[in-house]
Design a protein around this motif. Structure first.
Motif, mmCIF file in Angstrom:
data_model
loop_
_atom_site.group_PDB
_atom_site.id
_atom_site.type_symbol
_atom_site.label_atom_id
_atom_site.label_comp_id
_atom_site.label_asym_id
_atom_site.label_seq_id
_atom_site.Cartn_x
_atom_site.Cartn_y
_atom_site.Cartn_z
ATOM 1 N N ASP A 86 -17.331 24.342 1.149
ATOM 2 C CA ASP A 86 -17.406 23.674 -0.155
ATOM 3 C C ASP A 86 -16.331 24.217 -1.089
ATOM 4 O O ASP A 86 -16.627 24.778 -2.149
ATOM 5 N N ALA A 87 -15.085 24.076 -0.671
ATOM 6 C CA ALA A 87 -13.973 24.595 -1.471
ATOM 7 C C ALA A 87 -12.700 23.857 -1.100
ATOM 8 O O ALA A 87 -12.578 23.282 -0.015
ATOM 9 N N GLU A 88 -11.742 23.895 -1.990
ATOM 10 C CA GLU A 88 -10.423 23.304 -1.779
ATOM 11 C C GLU A 88 -9.374 24.394 -1.939
ATOM 12 O O GLU A 88 -9.422 25.175 -2.896
ATOM 13 N N THR A 89 -8.444 24.470 -1.005
ATOM 14 C CA THR A 89 -7.394 25.482 -1.086
ATOM 15 C C THR A 89 -6.088 24.848 -1.532
ATOM 16 O O THR A 89 -5.849 23.655 -1.352
ATOM 17 N N TYR A 90 -5.228 25.681 -2.133
ATOM 18 C CA TYR A 90 -3.885 25.263 -2.553
ATOM 19 C C TYR A 90 -2.868 26.187 -1.893
ATOM 20 O O TYR A 90 -2.926 27.408 -2.122
ATOM 21 N N PRO A 91 -1.991 25.619 -1.053
ATOM 22 C CA PRO A 91 -1.954 24.229 -0.596
ATOM 23 C C PRO A 91 -3.152 23.914 0.303
ATOM 24 O O PRO A 91 -3.941 24.812 0.624
ATOM 25 N N GLY A 99 9.838 38.061 -2.110
ATOM 26 C CA GLY A 99 8.710 38.799 -1.539
ATOM 27 C C GLY A 99 7.401 38.545 -2.234
ATOM 28 O O GLY A 99 6.379 39.123 -1.853
ATOM 29 N N SER A 100 7.377 37.697 -3.233
ATOM 30 C CA SER A 100 6.139 37.379 -3.932
ATOM 31 C C SER A 100 5.424 36.224 -3.249
ATOM 32 O O SER A 100 6.007 35.510 -2.420
ATOM 33 N N ILE A 101 4.162 36.047 -3.589
ATOM 34 C CA ILE A 101 3.377 34.928 -3.087
ATOM 35 C C ILE A 101 2.692 34.270 -4.275
ATOM 36 O O ILE A 101 2.071 34.944 -5.105
ATOM 37 N N GLY A 102 2.805 32.943 -4.373
ATOM 38 C CA GLY A 102 2.191 32.236 -5.482
ATOM 39 C C GLY A 102 2.846 32.581 -6.810
ATOM 40 O O GLY A 102 3.924 33.186 -6.871
ATOM 41 N N LYS A 113 -5.307 24.154 -14.369
ATOM 42 C CA LYS A 113 -4.130 23.687 -13.648
ATOM 43 C C LYS A 113 -4.250 24.045 -12.163
ATOM 44 O O LYS A 113 -4.898 25.018 -11.799
ATOM 45 N N ALA A 114 -3.622 23.258 -11.325
ATOM 46 C CA ALA A 114 -3.611 23.550 -9.890
ATOM 47 C C ALA A 114 -2.596 24.663 -9.615
ATOM 48 O O ALA A 114 -1.421 24.521 -9.945
ATOM 49 N N PRO A 115 -3.017 25.759 -9.011
ATOM 50 C CA PRO A 115 -2.090 26.863 -8.742
ATOM 51 C C PRO A 115 -1.225 26.583 -7.516
ATOM 52 O O PRO A 115 -1.544 25.728 -6.683
ATOM 53 N N GLN A 116 -0.124 27.315 -7.419
ATOM 54 C CA GLN A 116 0.714 27.229 -6.223
ATOM 55 C C GLN A 116 -0.038 27.776 -5.026
ATOM 56 O O GLN A 116 0.126 27.304 -3.896
ATOM 57 N N CYS A 117 -0.864 28.781 -5.255
ATOM 58 C CA CYS A 117 -1.663 29.412 -4.202
ATOM 59 C C CYS A 117 -3.026 29.717 -4.806
ATOM 60 O O CYS A 117 -3.100 30.425 -5.823
#
Length: 357
Positions: A268-273, A284-287, A297-301
Motif C-alpha cells: 500500500d505505497a507508491e515509490t518514486y521513481p 555521488g548524491s542520491i535524490g 511535491k513528488a520527490p526525485q527519490c
C-alpha cells in the motif's frame, strides 16, 4: 569425493608415514639458517620461512580506494550461486627451502612432517625418495632430483580459502607439492589466474553502510510523500587489489555504486521513481534533500504511503547496488555479479483526521 572418503583413500594408498588433518594446523617449513637468496621469492608469510598452514595464503589484499567512512560492510552478490574461490594453488617453497625442510626431517623424523597438500603430510622416507632421489610417487608421476636445486622456479601446493573452509570444494586443490617453472602458471583450473584473484578480492570489498536521510524520518503521513536522499560524495567507487607476487599475478576489483532501491515494506505505497530504483548522481548524491515548501511535491527519490500503520510499523528497506568489474595482469578484465548492501528502518504512518462542518 567426501573428505572422509578422501582420507581413507590416502591412508590406504601410501605405505609411508603420513599425518592427516582437517584443520591443516602444521608447523613451519624451512630453516632460518638456510635462507634462500634475497632475490628469490621464498614463499611463506615471513619471507624467510615457508608457512605450512593450508589457509596461510600469500595473496596480499590492499584497499586502493573508497570505504573510508565508519562501519564498512561486506557486499552480498545478487547472484546467489556465485561464490569466491574455495581453493587455489600457490608457490610455497624454493628448492633451498624444501631441502632445508627435508634436512630437518632427517634430524627429527619422529616429530617433523612436511605438508604436501592441504590435508596430507609426508615423513622423511617419502620426501627423500620423491624430492631428493627422483622416485615416482606411489608408482606414478616423475620425482625430482636433488629438490631441483639450481633451477628457476618454485614448488607449489594447494591453499584453502579460510572464509570457505567448510565448503567441500575447498579440498579440490589436492595435487601433491609440485614444481612450476618461474613466470609460468600451472595448467590447472585452480591456478591463481587474474580472474581467481579478482573473485578473491570481491569477497574482501567493504562498502560504506547505507544510512539514508528521510523527511519525515520515522513517522510519515498517509498520501504525503516521504523524501529520501543521501548527501553528495557519500558513495564513491571502492577498489580492492589482490596480488600474488610470487606468481607475478594481480587483479584489481572495483565496486561502483549505481542505484539505491527502496522497498516501502508494504504493497500500500507508491515509490518514486515507480521502480523504486533511485539513480546515483554524478556527484555521488542520491535524490534531492527536502526543503521548506516541498510538502506535497513528488520527490526525485521517495515513498508515499497509502495506508496508516496499525500498531506495527512498516519496515522500510534501502539497498545500494554496486556494479563490479575487474582488471588484472596481462591485460585481462571482465565483470562480476553486482553486489548489494541493505539496511532497514521502522516507519510509522499516521492518518490526518479532519472535521467536516
Amino acid at each position: 569425493m567426501s573428505f572422509a572418503a578422501k582420507t581413507c583413500t590416502l591412508l590406504a594408498t601410501s605405505a609411508y608415514a603420513v599425518v592427516l588433518s582437517s584443520t591443516a594446523a602444521y608447523g613451519a617449513i624451512g630453516d632460518q639458517d638456510n635462507k634462500p637468496p634475497s632475490s628469490t621469492p621464498s614463499g611463506g608469510a615471513s619471507g624467510n620461512t615457508l608457512n605450512a598452514k593450508a589457509t596461510a595464503t600469500q595473496i596480499k589484499v590492499t584497499q586502493v580506494s573508497g570505504a573510508s567512512g565508519t562501519s564498512p560492510k561486506a557486499l552480498a552478490p545478487v547472484d546467489p550461486n556465485w561464490k569466491p574461490p574455495a581453493c587455489w594453488y600457490e608457490p610455497v617453497a624454493t628448492p633451498q627451502a624444501l631441502k632445508a625442510a627435508v634436512d630437518r626431517l632427517k634430524k627429527n623424523p619422529n616429530t617433523d612432517l612436511v605438508p604436501v597438500t592441504p590435508t596430507l603430510s609426508w615423513g622423511e622416507d617419502l620426501m627423500v625418495d620423491h624430492y631428493e632421489k627422483g622416485k615416482a610417487e606411489n608408482g606414478s608421476g616423475d620425482g625430482y632430483e636433488n629438490y631441483n636445486l639450481g633451477k628457476d622456479g618454485m614448488f607449489w601446493r594447494g591453499v584453502i580459502n579460510q572464509d570457505r573452509a567448510d565448503d567441500p570444494a575447498s579440498y579440490d586443490c589436492e595435487d601433491t607439492l609440485f614444481w612450476q617453472n618461474a613466470r609460468t602458471l600451472p595448467a590447472n583450473k585452480h591456478a591463481p589466474t587474474p580472474d581467481v584473484l579478482a573473485a578473491y578480492a570481491y569477497d574482501k570489498i567493504k562498502v560504506p553502510g547505507t544510512e539514508i536521510e528521510a523527511k519525515p524520518a520515522t513517522r510519515s503521513t498517509v498520501n504525503l510523500p516521504t523524501w529520501v536522499w543521501l548527501d553528495r560524495g557519500t558513495f564513491k567507487e571502492v577498489k580492492v587489489r589482490a596480488e600474488l607476487a610470487a606468481a607475478g599475478v594481480w587483479a584489481e576489483t572495483t565496486a561502483k555504486p549505481v542505484a539505491l532501491h527502496l522497498n516501502p515494506g508494504t504493497g500500500d505505497a507508491e515509490t518514486y521513481p515507480a521502480s523504486g530504483d533511485c539513480t546515483i548522481n554524478n556527484d555521488g548524491s542520491i535524490g534531492t534533500p527536502y526543503a521548506k515548501g516541498d510538502a506535497g511535491k513528488a520527490p526525485q527519490c521517495g515513498i508515499t504511503y497509502r495506508r496508516a500503520t496499525d500498531g506495527k510499523p512498516y519496515r522500510l528497506s534501502a539497498s545500494i547496488t554496486w556494479r563490479i568489474s575487474w582488471q588484472g595482469s596481462g591485460g585481462a578484465k571482465a565483470d562480476l555479479p553486482d553486489g548489494t548492501f541493505e539496511t532497514t528502518q521502522d516507519m510509522d504512518v499516521q492518518e490526518i483526521q479532519s472535521v467536516n462542518r
